[in-house]
Design a protein around this motif. Structure first.
Motif, PDB file in Angstrom:
ATOM      1  N   LEU B  18       0.805  -1.227   0.000  1.00 26.04           N
ATOM      2  CA  LEU B  18       0.000   0.000   0.000  1.00 26.04           C
ATOM      3  C   LEU B  18       0.837   1.276   0.000  1.00 26.04           C
ATOM      4  O   LEU B  18       0.297   2.366  -0.025  1.00 26.04           O
ATOM      5  CB  LEU B  18      -0.918   0.020   1.231  1.00 26.04           C
ATOM      6  CG  LEU B  18      -1.903  -1.141   1.338  1.00 26.04           C
ATOM      7  CD1 LEU B  18      -2.624  -1.096   2.682  1.00 26.04           C
ATOM      8  CD2 LEU B  18      -2.921  -1.080   0.213  1.00 26.04           C
ATOM      9  N   TYR B  19       2.130   1.125   0.033  1.00 24.43           N
ATOM     10  CA  TYR B  19       2.976   2.308   0.255  1.00 24.43           C
ATOM     11  C   TYR B  19       3.546   2.837  -1.054  1.00 24.43           C
ATOM     12  O   TYR B  19       4.565   2.385  -1.529  1.00 24.43           O
ATOM     13  CB  TYR B  19       4.088   1.973   1.249  1.00 24.43           C
ATOM     14  CG  TYR B  19       3.525   1.530   2.572  1.00 24.43           C
ATOM     15  CD1 TYR B  19       3.235   2.461   3.563  1.00 24.43           C
ATOM     16  CD2 TYR B  19       3.219   0.196   2.807  1.00 24.43           C
ATOM     17  CE1 TYR B  19       2.669   2.072   4.762  1.00 24.43           C
ATOM     18  CE2 TYR B  19       2.654  -0.205   4.011  1.00 24.43           C
ATOM     19  CZ  TYR B  19       2.385   0.737   4.985  1.00 24.43           C
ATOM     20  OH  TYR B  19       1.813   0.351   6.152  1.00 24.43           O
ATOM     21  N   TYR B  42      -0.376  13.252   3.014  1.00 20.61           N
ATOM     22  CA  TYR B  42      -0.919  13.268   4.376  1.00 20.61           C
ATOM     23  C   TYR B  42      -1.263  14.671   4.867  1.00 20.61           C
ATOM     24  O   TYR B  42      -1.722  14.859   5.979  1.00 20.61           O
ATOM     25  CB  TYR B  42       0.087  12.605   5.334  1.00 20.61           C
ATOM     26  CG  TYR B  42       0.447  11.208   4.894  1.00 20.61           C
ATOM     27  CD1 TYR B  42      -0.473  10.179   5.038  1.00 20.61           C
ATOM     28  CD2 TYR B  42       1.667  10.923   4.273  1.00 20.61           C
ATOM     29  CE1 TYR B  42      -0.180   8.892   4.589  1.00 20.61           C
ATOM     30  CE2 TYR B  42       1.969   9.644   3.826  1.00 20.61           C
ATOM     31  CZ  TYR B  42       1.039   8.634   3.993  1.00 20.61           C
ATOM     32  OH  TYR B  42       1.309   7.371   3.545  1.00 20.61           O
ATOM     33  N   THR B  53     -16.046   7.137   9.301  1.00 20.77           N
ATOM     34  CA  THR B  53     -15.311   6.185  10.141  1.00 20.77           C
ATOM     35  C   THR B  53     -14.256   7.006  10.865  1.00 20.77           C
ATOM     36  O   THR B  53     -14.181   8.228  10.705  1.00 20.77           O
ATOM     37  CB  THR B  53     -14.614   5.094   9.303  1.00 20.77           C
ATOM     38  OG1 THR B  53     -13.450   5.653   8.707  1.00 20.77           O
ATOM     39  CG2 THR B  53     -15.542   4.533   8.236  1.00 20.77           C
ATOM     40  N   TYR B  54     -13.410   6.358  11.625  1.00 16.31           N
ATOM     41  CA  TYR B  54     -12.333   7.083  12.298  1.00 16.31           C
ATOM     42  C   TYR B  54     -11.009   6.934  11.547  1.00 16.31           C
ATOM     43  O   TYR B  54      -9.933   7.103  12.126  1.00 16.31           O
ATOM     44  CB  TYR B  54     -12.209   6.639  13.757  1.00 16.31           C
ATOM     45  CG  TYR B  54     -13.203   7.371  14.625  1.00 16.31           C
ATOM     46  CD1 TYR B  54     -12.869   8.572  15.224  1.00 16.31           C
ATOM     47  CD2 TYR B  54     -14.498   6.892  14.792  1.00 16.31           C
ATOM     48  CE1 TYR B  54     -13.781   9.276  15.984  1.00 16.31           C
ATOM     49  CE2 TYR B  54     -15.424   7.595  15.562  1.00 16.31           C
ATOM     50  CZ  TYR B  54     -15.060   8.776  16.152  1.00 16.31           C
ATOM     51  OH  TYR B  54     -15.966   9.480  16.909  1.00 16.31           O
ATOM     52  N   ARG B  55     -11.086   6.626  10.254  1.00 10.37           N
ATOM     53  CA  ARG B  55      -9.871   6.537   9.434  1.00 10.37           C
ATOM     54  C   ARG B  55      -9.203   7.903   9.407  1.00 10.37           C
ATOM     55  O   ARG B  55      -9.808   8.893   8.997  1.00 10.37           O
ATOM     56  CB  ARG B  55     -10.240   6.108   8.010  1.00 10.37           C
ATOM     57  CG  ARG B  55      -9.062   5.998   7.058  1.00 10.37           C
ATOM     58  CD  ARG B  55      -9.515   5.443   5.720  1.00 10.37           C
ATOM     59  NE  ARG B  55     -10.497   6.303   5.070  1.00 10.37           N
ATOM     60  CZ  ARG B  55     -10.221   7.345   4.303  1.00 10.37           C
ATOM     61  NH1 ARG B  55      -8.967   7.677   4.079  1.00 10.37           N
ATOM     62  NH2 ARG B  55     -11.183   8.069   3.759  1.00 10.37           N
ATOM     63  N   THR B  56      -7.961   7.937   9.860  1.00  6.22           N
ATOM     64  CA  THR B  56      -7.302   9.237   9.892  1.00  6.22           C
ATOM     65  C   THR B  56      -6.804   9.599   8.484  1.00  6.22           C
ATOM     66  O   THR B  56      -6.613   8.734   7.635  1.00  6.22           O
ATOM     67  CB  THR B  56      -6.109   9.245  10.879  1.00  6.22           C
ATOM     68  OG1 THR B  56      -5.267   8.141  10.592  1.00  6.22           O
ATOM     69  CG2 THR B  56      -6.597   9.154  12.308  1.00  6.22           C
ATOM     70  N   ARG B  57      -6.594  10.882   8.291  1.00  6.54           N
ATOM     71  CA  ARG B  57      -6.273  11.399   6.965  1.00  6.54           C
ATOM     72  C   ARG B  57      -5.050  10.688   6.373  1.00  6.54           C
ATOM     73  O   ARG B  57      -3.990  10.624   7.002  1.00  6.54           O
ATOM     74  CB  ARG B  57      -6.011  12.905   7.061  1.00  6.54           C
ATOM     75  CG  ARG B  57      -6.027  13.622   5.735  1.00  6.54           C
ATOM     76  CD  ARG B  57      -5.870  15.106   5.907  1.00  6.54           C
ATOM     77  NE  ARG B  57      -4.603  15.459   6.515  1.00  6.54           N
ATOM     78  CZ  ARG B  57      -4.475  16.162   7.619  1.00  6.54           C
ATOM     79  NH1 ARG B  57      -5.544  16.623   8.255  1.00  6.54           N
ATOM     80  NH2 ARG B  57      -3.283  16.437   8.104  1.00  6.54           N
ATOM     81  N   GLY B  58      -5.221  10.163   5.199  1.00  9.27           N
ATOM     82  CA  GLY B  58      -4.100   9.531   4.508  1.00  9.27           C
ATOM     83  C   GLY B  58      -4.059   8.022   4.657  1.00  9.27           C
ATOM     84  O   GLY B  58      -3.364   7.347   3.891  1.00  9.27           O
ATOM     85  N   ALA B  59      -4.776   7.478   5.621  1.00  7.81           N
ATOM     86  CA  ALA B  59      -4.806   6.013   5.760  1.00  7.81           C
ATOM     87  C   ALA B  59      -5.671   5.435   4.637  1.00  7.81           C
ATOM     88  O   ALA B  59      -6.572   6.099   4.117  1.00  7.81           O
ATOM     89  CB  ALA B  59      -5.354   5.620   7.129  1.00  7.81           C
ATOM     90  N   ILE B  60      -5.353   4.198   4.288  1.00  6.59           N
ATOM     91  CA  ILE B  60      -6.070   3.566   3.168  1.00  6.59           C
ATOM     92  C   ILE B  60      -7.433   3.071   3.662  1.00  6.59           C
ATOM     93  O   ILE B  60      -7.505   2.376   4.681  1.00  6.59           O
ATOM     94  CB  ILE B  60      -5.275   2.350   2.617  1.00  6.59           C
ATOM     95  CG1 ILE B  60      -3.821   2.755   2.349  1.00  6.59           C
ATOM     96  CG2 ILE B  60      -5.955   1.766   1.396  1.00  6.59           C
ATOM     97  CD1 ILE B  60      -3.631   3.781   1.272  1.00  6.59           C
ATOM     98  N   ARG B  62     -10.604   0.929   4.319  1.00  7.61           N
ATOM     99  CA  ARG B  62     -10.786  -0.521   4.424  1.00  7.61           C
ATOM    100  C   ARG B  62     -12.153  -0.878   3.856  1.00  7.61           C
ATOM    101  O   ARG B  62     -13.174  -0.377   4.336  1.00  7.61           O
ATOM    102  CB  ARG B  62     -10.716  -0.922   5.900  1.00  7.61           C
ATOM    103  CG  ARG B  62     -11.067  -2.359   6.204  1.00  7.61           C
ATOM    104  CD  ARG B  62     -11.008  -2.593   7.705  1.00  7.61           C
ATOM    105  NE  ARG B  62      -9.648  -2.653   8.192  1.00  7.61           N
ATOM    106  CZ  ARG B  62      -8.945  -3.788   8.315  1.00  7.61           C
ATOM    107  NH1 ARG B  62      -9.496  -4.944   7.991  1.00  7.61           N
ATOM    108  NH2 ARG B  62      -7.714  -3.762   8.767  1.00  7.61           N
ATOM    109  N   ALA B 144     -12.062  12.418  11.489  1.00  5.86           N
ATOM    110  CA  ALA B 144     -10.639  12.099  11.654  1.00  5.86           C
ATOM    111  C   ALA B 144      -9.826  12.606  10.463  1.00  5.86           C
ATOM    112  O   ALA B 144      -8.597  12.596  10.497  1.00  5.86           O
ATOM    113  CB  ALA B 144     -10.455  10.603  11.838  1.00  5.86           C
TER     114      ALA B 144
END
Lengths: 403, 347
Positions: B18-19, B42, B53-60, B62, B144
């Motif tokens: 994912l990176y 980011y 959701t609580y996905r923080t900025r920049g996370a992929i 789900r 988030a």
């Protein structure tokens, strides 16, 4: 136009609004008293303040005759029957004047049921009438643990700053699979910490002032979680990595779904106990000194959360033994979802890689992870026991982990 | 990306792929702050849509992630351009009411002065108690995607806890006690807000602004070194809260100018017949009289205290209007509620 507006307009023209004159007559002021006050240099604002404060004609005359201002001055608040003569002293000079030191006399009386629905400070003299501020938690048994009093000051004493207390400049490049495993772990933990911080925050307005010290302690928990969230994010973005896949949502949703503080605390008991053990074992999966130190600091913060959970549950069960069985339901839900999250490949594989020391050693890592999970569950069961709670139907998969 | 497809070996490992943008934030002069990690994909200016959701900025994201309930989807709803810096400042400037206040310098005061100080502290511990609840109430609604705003609010919750505790400590540390409860003091208005910007304007800009102006007169109000230090330290914290509010309002007005009248509406309500939330309503005798006593130096100097009190109100109102002007709401001057307008200097 309100009287206040009329006054503001009259200010420029120095004309006394009729509303003020009417109010003055109502209070028994002689017709010329307002003019006398103006002549003596008192502003219309002050005069209105006196009228609104209920200064009678006799009082106004007395003030003006003696050359005093027309402001109300009854000082009755000086004589309210609260406990007076308190001189709290630091029990431990090294710690300073702690909130525990304030719990003397009636100020230390934390009632089993708090009845005031306003934001009144515990121990102060209540207004005869108050609006309901919307608190919903009035029972001490629901939220209280004696340890929250010292833990609040401990949290402040033990504070740390991720920006400067961790040696970011000392980070060295890691092999790609290890760095990505670190980043995936950090992504998950950053989100979990942020979520729980937001969750606790949302419950603060429900807790009444009777349990002030508990609210203060929870504020430190929220702040700790903020710091954990940003520290984990910083680590993910500082060593040629990035953020990975967002955290699984099953466990967190159960926490979010809690309908009462009791349920919330039970659900969070599970994760907070498990994460305390995880981070206290951080040396096993840390890849460098920075991570080792970060995990130690996080574990230290989490030890306070864990202690609160244990003592709160113990106190709650002692006070409400009839609700013991109900707790099993909450623990069961939380355990089931936690185990589900643990089975997610983006949760366990990074840990296995970190514990093993690389992708090619993931099998060894898996074995270590099994041991770590076992320890987490053991400690969790022990935490429950310390809270006088025996989990009779521990989640089946957790039971397997104990084997 | 599937999180769990088990391969032949029993492993998934798809999360390793994912990176696409290796990121290496470098510590600055103040260490590794949120500013340094606000980079690349980011960064806040690369904010994507929220997903509840609580996905923080920049996370992929789900696949299958459950929502957590409604929260603000637009950056302008909660953002303040200085929240990144203010959060880090908050972490650096945490202080301890137990150890950083020279409690040993407290000395016996004339009874009326001690009572006045205790009355003021009774009011302030109440005000600060609500000031912690209010950001708490809004935390679950902050996406988030804008987590820095959330982190700042969490630091504010900590600050307010410390203020609640320090004023309680002061009331109980010098031979006094708590006195009469405040009279609401407009605090309900803060809890009643139904929008983040409404809350922020009323609490951060108005109420905390008034409290800040009062704390900055702490040298006159405080009678001992300990008192003065309490006001100084608390004022430092309030400055951050206030700065967040001013810059949030500015961000809203810059990016959503059509909200101007709506914001005026909130202020019309709040300024109506009240002196302003958290300011200590001038018509509420315990607050008014205790401040006059402290500012004057005793009951026999009450009128002197009254004059200083009026100066305090003047300062509160003029600073309030100035801050609104900085945020882009300079026209508030012409619409200020009458009980405030009487203290306003000419433009």
């Amino acid at each position: 136009m309100s009287t206040g507006e009329a006054l503001a307009r009259a200010r420029e023209g120095s004309q006394v609004p009729q509303d003020a004159r009417d109010k003055a007559r109502e209070l028994g002021w002689d017709d010329d008293l307002i003019d006398l006050a103006v002549e003596k240099g008192h502003s219309l604002a002050i005069i209105w303040q006196a009228l609104k404060g209920g200064v009678t004609g006799a009082q106004a005359k007395e003030f003006l005759v003696h050359g005093q201002s027309a402001a109300p001055r009854d000082f009755s608040w000086m004589k309210v029957p609260t406990e007076w003569g308190i001189r709290a002293k630091a029990a431990d000079p090294a710690l300073g004047l702690a909130i525990g030191d304030l719990n003397v006399g009636t100020y230390g009386d934390i009632p089993d049921v708090w009845t005031n629905r306003s934001e009144i400070a515990r121990g102060s003299y209540p207004n005869p009438l108050n609006e309901d501020m919307g608190y919903t938690i009035f029972e001490k048994a629901v939220v209280w643990a004696d340890c929250c009093v010292p833990l609040y000051e401990d949290a402040i004493r033990d504070r740390w700053v991720s920006a400067t207390d961790l040696n970011w400049a000392g980070l060295e490049a890691l092999p790609g699979d290890l760095e990505k495993a670190v980043c995936q772990f950090m992504t998950e933990q950053s989100e979990r910490a942020y979520f729980v911080g937001a969750l606790w925050s949302g419950w603060l307005p429900d807790i009444s002032y009777g349990f002030l010290e508990l609210k203060l302690f929870l504020s430190t928990v929220i702040y700790d979680l903020a710091r954990h969230s940003e520290a984990f994010r910083k680590r993910a973005l500082s060593n040629c990595g990035g953020l990975g896949l967002q955290a699984p949502t099953d466990y967190s949703r159960v926490a979010q779904e809690a309908r009462s503080f009791i349920e919330l605390a039970a659900v969070l008991f599970v994760q907070d106990s498990m994460l305390y053990t995880l981070f206290s074992q951080g040396d096993q999966f840390a890849q460098n000194d920075l991570e080792r130190q970060m995990y130690q600091l996080v574990a230290k913060d989490r030890a306070r959360m864990r202690q609160y959970h244990v003592e709160r549950l113990k106190h709650f069960l002692f006070k409400t033994p009839d609700r013991r069985g109900e707790q099993d339901l909450y623990f069961a839900r939380a355990e089931a979802k936690m185990v589900k999250d643990w089975g997610d490949s983006a949760v366990w594989e990074p840990l296995a890689i970190l514990l093993g020391g690389g992708r090619d050693k993931i099998a060894q890592g898996q074995a270590k992870l099994q041991e770590l999970r076992k320890l987490q569950v053991q400690n969790y069961v022990q935490d429950l026991k310390d809270a006088t709670f025996t989990r009779t139907h521990l989640n089946g998969r957790m039971k397997d982990m104990l084997a | 990306m599937a999180a769990n497809p088990v391969t032949e070996s029993g492993l998934d490992l798809s999360w390793l792929n994912l990176y696409d943008e290796p990121t290496s934030a470098v510590p600055g002069k103040k260490g590794l702050t949120l500013k340094e990690i606000n980079l690349g994909k980011y960064a806040d200016d690369r904010r994507g849509l929220g997903d509840m959701t609580y996905r923080t900025r920049g996370a992929i994201p789900r696949p299958g992630a459950q929502r957590f309930g409604p929260n603000y989807q637009k950056k302008a709803d909660v953002w303040s351009e200085n929240c990144v810096m203010l959060y880090e400042e908050a972490t650096q400037r945490q202080w301890s009411s137990a150890r950083d206040i020279p409690w040993e310098t407290l000395e016996a005061l004339p009874d009326e002065i001690e009572r006045a100080m205790c009355q003021l502290c009774t009011m302030l511990t109440e005000v600060e108690f609500i000031a912690g609840d209010v950001p708490g109430q809004w935390m679950p609604f902050v996406s988030a995607q804008d987590f820095e705003a959330g982190l700042f609010l969490m630091s504010q919750i900590m600050d307010e806890a410390r203020h609640t505790d320090v004023f309680r400590k002061r009331a109980l540390a010098n031979g006094g006690g708590l006195l009469a409860q405040g009279a609401g003091l407009g605090l309900r208005t803060l809890i009643e807000a139904r929008d983040f910007t409404e809350m922020s304007v009323l609490m951060h800009v108005q109420a905390e602004g008034f409290v800040q102006s009062m704390f900055r007169m702490g040298e006159l109000i405080g009678q001992t070194d300990a008192d003065k230090r309490i006001f100084r330290m608390s004022a430092q914290d309030e400055s951050r809260h206030l700065a967040f509010g001013v810059m949030h309002l500015k961000y809203v007005l810059d990016t959503e100018p059509d909200r101007r009248e709506e914001i005026h509406h909130y202020l019309d309500k709040a300024e109506g017949d009240a002196a302003g939330g958290g300011s200590g309503d001038v018509t509420f005798p315990p607050v008014f009289e205790s401040l006059c006593l402290l500012l004057g130096g005793g009951a026999d100097k009450f009128d002197e205290g009254l004059q200083k009190f009026l100066l305090l109100r003047k300062r509160q109102i003029n600073e309030y209007v100035h801050r609104l002007g900085v945020a882009g709401l300079g026209d508030r001057r012409d619409r200020l509620g009458p009980l405030m307008a009487q203290f306003l200097d000419p433009a």
